[in-house]
Design a protein around this motif. Structure first.
Motif, short mmCIF file in Angstrom:
data_model
loop_
_atom_site.label_atom_id
_atom_site.label_comp_id
_atom_site.label_asym_id
_atom_site.label_seq_id
_atom_site.Cartn_x
_atom_site.Cartn_y
_atom_site.Cartn_z
N GLY A 125 3.03 -0.50 3.07
CA GLY A 125 1.66 -0.43 3.88
C GLY A 125 1.83 1.06 4.52
O GLY A 125 0.84 1.79 4.71
N TYR A 129 -0.67 3.96 3.78
CA TYR A 129 -1.77 4.30 4.81
C TYR A 129 -1.61 6.01 4.88
O TYR A 129 -2.67 6.47 5.08
CB TYR A 129 -1.19 4.02 6.08
CG TYR A 129 -1.87 4.37 7.39
CD1 TYR A 129 -3.19 4.18 7.82
CD2 TYR A 129 -1.25 5.29 8.24
CE1 TYR A 129 -3.65 4.68 8.81
CE2 TYR A 129 -1.65 5.99 9.38
CZ TYR A 129 -3.05 5.55 9.65
OH TYR A 129 -3.74 6.21 10.93
N GLY A 133 -5.29 5.98 3.44
CA GLY A 133 -5.83 5.79 4.35
C GLY A 133 -6.11 4.24 4.71
O GLY A 133 -5.58 3.47 3.94
N LEU A 134 -6.89 3.78 5.46
CA LEU A 134 -7.51 2.42 5.70
C LEU A 134 -8.46 2.20 4.82
O LEU A 134 -9.59 2.00 5.34
CB LEU A 134 -7.75 2.23 7.21
CG LEU A 134 -6.69 2.49 8.21
CD1 LEU A 134 -7.20 2.33 9.65
CD2 LEU A 134 -5.50 1.53 8.14
N THR A 135 -8.00 2.02 3.50
CA THR A 135 -9.02 1.63 2.37
C THR A 135 -8.50 0.15 1.65
O THR A 135 -7.54 -0.45 1.87
CB THR A 135 -9.27 2.72 1.38
OG1 THR A 135 -7.68 3.06 0.84
CG2 THR A 135 -9.54 3.97 2.04
N GLN A 136 -9.44 -0.24 0.87
CA GLN A 136 -9.19 -1.40 0.22
C GLN A 136 -7.96 -1.15 -0.74
O GLN A 136 -7.24 -2.14 -1.15
CB GLN A 136 -10.47 -1.83 -0.33
CG GLN A 136 -10.15 -3.22 -1.16
CD GLN A 136 -11.50 -3.80 -1.82
OE1 GLN A 136 -12.61 -3.14 -1.75
NE2 GLN A 136 -11.49 -5.00 -2.20
N LEU A 139 -4.83 -1.62 0.77
CA LEU A 139 -4.67 -2.83 1.08
C LEU A 139 -4.10 -3.43 -0.10
O LEU A 139 -3.17 -4.27 -0.04
CB LEU A 139 -5.92 -3.73 1.67
CG LEU A 139 -5.62 -5.32 1.84
CD1 LEU A 139 -4.66 -5.34 2.86
CD2 LEU A 139 -7.12 -5.83 2.06
N THR A 142 -0.54 -2.26 -0.73
CA THR A 142 0.60 -3.12 0.42
C THR A 142 0.70 -4.49 -0.01
O THR A 142 1.93 -4.84 0.13
CB THR A 142 -0.11 -2.88 1.69
OG1 THR A 142 -0.55 -1.87 2.24
CG2 THR A 142 0.70 -3.88 2.78
#
Length: 323
Positions: A125, A129, A133-136, A139, A142
């Protein structure tokens, strides 16, 4: 650039630097703690020769760390423990096949899976990140890293189990030949197993360890039939299970143990030769794919390439001149 955006950028940068510093400090303390005082291996050996108590202290430290892990893993393994005795027995047998026979083996194994899940989630994660970045996609990365680290102990157990079973399988015919010599020389089955454990410790250590464990169980007063049956079940090797069954039958009916061992050894060697012939027969089929994909294109270019270049250089000018 507005002050608000600059403040947000600076706060995000500071947060990333703080996370990086915390992780780096944690890794540094962990390496410093587990790596000891930083002495080289040569210095440690010289210190051990100067002070024999140094080895005892090092052993006590390793035992202390092992006890710490064993005490910490039951609490971590509690959510993953099997719900019934059948599943617990299967897991225990799978760990026994890999050579992990201690009482805390299940707790350590399940605790390592949970620790791997947490480490994969945090490491994957964090890396996702900082890169995505905060993307699909971050995810998915992670989840994939966490799943891989969660199932990594299963892969390690499977690999160790495979190595142990191969070591037993390849060393069993030689062990049987040695047992035949010992039995025909007048030794009993128990003494023959002890002799095999002593002589084959350097060549086939896993098999020698199993026979040494059988000798220990016999010395503790366990029945021979039960010891031989456990020898076949805890290793998971079919040939060793067949050997245990043959020895149990020979002991039960009073037949010749040496003859039974000789027949079993010959059958195992025949099976090994058949497996080698089978692998040799499969080689021709397996070579088709690298030949077609890698070798044939290169040969085609080397053989046809010069002729094609010559045809292009000779035919194209002649065609253009004829027009």
């Amino acid at each position: 650039m507005s002050p608000i955006i600059a403040e947000l950028i600076s706060s995000a940068l500071l947060m990333k630097l703080a996370v990086f510093g915390a992780v780096a400090a944690g890794m540094w303390f962990a390496l410093d703690y587990f790596g000891g005082a930083g002495n080289e291996r040569t210095d440690e050996r010289l210190e051990t020769l100067r002070d024999p108590r140094q080895a005892t202290r090092a052993k006590k430290q390793s035992d202390k760390m092992a006890r710490l892990i064993e005490h910490a893993t039951p609490a971590l393994a509690a959510p993953l423990k099997p719900k019934n005795q059948e599943d617990a027995g299967k897991l225990k047998l799978r760990l026994q096949h890999a050579g992990f026979r201690s009482e805390s083996a299940i707790s350590v194994f399940l605790g390592s899976k949970l620790i791997g899940l947490a480490f994969g989630f945090l490491a994957g994660g964090g890396a996702a990140y900082f890169t995505k970045g905060l993307t699909q996609e971050a995810l998915f990365i992670t989840i994939g890293a966490a799943g891989f680290c969660f199932f990594l102990p299963d892969l390690v157990v499977w690999f160790v189990k495979r190595q142990r079973q191969d070591n037993i399988f390849y060393g069993l015919p030689d062990a049987l030949d040695l047992m035949v010599v010992c039995v025909e020389a007048g030794l009993g089955l128990d003494q023959a197993m002890r002799k095999v454990a002593e002589e084959m410790r350097k060549t086939y250590g896993v098999l020698a360890e199993e026979f040494a464990l059988c000798n220990l169980q016999l010395q503790m007063g366990s029945p021979r039939n039960q010891v031989l049956q456990e020898l076949g079940s805890r290793t998971g090797v079919d040939d060793l299970k067949a050997l245990s069954a043959i020895l149990i039958q020979a002991d039960k009916f009073g037949s010749s143990v040496a003859q039974a061992l000789r027949v079993q050894s010959d059958s195992m060697r025949t099976r090994r030769s058949q497996m080698a012939e089978e692998k040799a027969a499969k080689t021709a089929v397996k070579l088709i794919f690298p030949l077609v994909i890698f070798i044939f294109p290169a040969i085609f270019v080397v053989l046809v390439g010069p002729a094609a270049i010559t045809m292009i250089n000779e035919m194209f000018p002649a065609m253009s001149a004829g027009q």
